[in-house]
Design an enzyme around this catalytic site. Structure first.
Site: not given
Length: 232
Positions: A16, A18, A175
């Site tokens: 991922d 961001d 995240d």
């Protein structure tokens, strides 16, 4: 997942962007804040913006509308917000310490890398170019590349296709719950990191409740454990 032999079991990593590779919250907040100012709306704090992040820009805009009470056209807001972000070229976004060095070290061992992000493709490619890291990723899958974004399996499966690897040969590092759920849907092991946003909820707390056991302080830690052959 037990001990990992970096030279055999894990042949690819899906990252991922961001909250996982970069701290983009200041830049995302800047755009959201400017959007609120432009329409004379309640101005969100950076914590308010963090709680809006997850599931892509359209979901963020819907959360923005609920936060501010704005009743205008969502598509127009998306276009305006993306325009604000495009003006920054990643200048307010910073890499988390050590993670890019870890990616480079793993690539030297033959591990393939793909980026799997709910960010729009043109923003993603602009960012990669601005930061001069286009060559670090063997595949790039963005929110507008597949019919169903994360948390569906589509983007993860497309990344595996681009890498030429089976789902058993990759891990997904992210995240948020969207990363975890998309990995689960694709039958890929999810390694979750505590550096991001997860819609305002601690990823560690959410992971325990949702049955995900692989949670690490950062992407750098995942890289370090893989390089040492000790990822569990």
């Amino acid at each position: 997942m037990g001990d990992v032999n970096v030279n055999s079991t894990v042949k690819g990593i899906l990252w991922d962007l961001d909250g996982t590779l970069v701290d983009s919250l200041p830049e995302l907040h800047d755009g959201v804040f400017r959007l609120a100012q432009a329409h004379g709306l309640k101005e969100p704090t950076i914590q308010d913006t963090a709680a809006m992040i997850g599931r892509g820009v359209r979901t963020l805009v819907e959360r923005f509308k609920r936060f501010t009470g704005y009743e205008g056209d969502s598509d127009a807001l998306v276009e305006e917000l993306v325009g604000y972000w495009a003006e920054t070229h990643g200048e307010k976004t910073a890499f988390f310490p050590g993670v890019m060095e870890g990616i480079r070290a793993l690539r030297e061992k033959g591990i393939k890398m793909a980026l799997v992000t709910n960010k729009l493709r043109h923003l993603t490619l602009d960012f990669l170019k601005a930061k001069d890291i286009e060559d670090l990723f063997d595949g790039v899958v963005c929110v507008d590349d597949c019919p169903n974004p994360k948390p569906a399996a589509d983007m993860v499966l497309e990344a595996c296709r681009q890498l030429g690897l089976d789902t058993s040969e990759v891990i997904m590092v992210g995240d948020s719950r969207n990363d975890a759920l998309s990995a689960r849907a694709a039958n890929v092991t999810a390694c979750l990191v505590e550096t991001g946003y997860n819609e305002g909820v601690s990823i560690s707390e959410w992971a325990r409740e949702a049955g995900f056991t692989h949670v690490y302080p950062s992407g750098k830690k995942v890289c370090d454990l893989l390089l040492a052959g000790r990822l569990k």
